[in-house]
Design an enzyme around this catalytic site. Sequence first.
Site, PDB file in Angstrom:
ATOM      1  N   HIS A  17       0.848  -0.532  -1.904  1.00  0.00           N
ATOM      2  CA  HIS A  17      -0.103   0.356  -1.220  1.00  0.00           C
ATOM      3  C   HIS A  17      -1.226  -0.462  -0.575  1.00  0.00           C
ATOM      4  CE1 HIS A  17       1.067   3.570  -4.405  1.00  0.00           C
ATOM      5  NE2 HIS A  17       1.542   3.989  -3.249  1.00  0.00           N
ATOM      6  N   ARG A  91       9.374   1.595   2.999  1.00  0.00           N
ATOM      7  CA  ARG A  91      10.000   0.435   2.351  1.00  0.00           C
ATOM      8  C   ARG A  91      11.476   0.409   2.727  1.00  0.00           C
ATOM      9  NH1 ARG A  91       7.894   2.545  -3.239  1.00  0.00           N
ATOM     10  NH2 ARG A  91       8.823   4.294  -2.164  1.00  0.00           N
TER      11      ARG A  91
END
Length: 167
Positions: A17, A91
């Site tokens: 993050h 991702r």
Amino acid sequence: MTTALYPGTFDPVTKGHLDVLSRACTLFDQVVVAVSEGNNSKNTLFDAASRVRLVEENLGSYRNVSVESFSGLLVDYALKKKASVLVRGLRAVSDFEYEFQMAQMNRHLDSNLETIFLMPNEKYFYTSSQLIKQVHLFGERETDLVPENVLTALREINRSNRGEDQN
Ligand code: PNS
């Protein structure tokens, strides 16, 4: 001036993050990390205030970032913050379906709000809050995929689960 929202549950914040956040900070004038309060606080390991604090403590030298919690629809919160961009981390391919649906729904609700996907450094491609919780709490194994304050918070939970004094 472009304000971007970086929304998520952040339960807890990971280095993945923070990597995405650092990229967003270089791209936008203002970034608001929007921590979802969720529908039911029992669904998260950390309450919203703790999740906000765990992000805030990692802002380092960024001057154009703030961290807030929100409830309700993200599009309404974006309007309130005068944000025109939503930032989401992407991702693996497995993220795509969920992200695609969310982006399309948010666009349906507010066509002026653009979702932008940023990829974290490849070393965080397999980092998720969900897996971090399993490894650290179920397995009591530590990783270097979370910042130091999260590591400390997870250790405290483990200690408390073992019935040990936290001091
Ligand atoms: O980190 P997460 O759990 O993937 O974040 C999901 C989040 C908080 C961004 C998403 O659940 C959300 O936007 N919640 C607010 C409610 C909402 O607006 N739902 C409709 C989005 S399609």
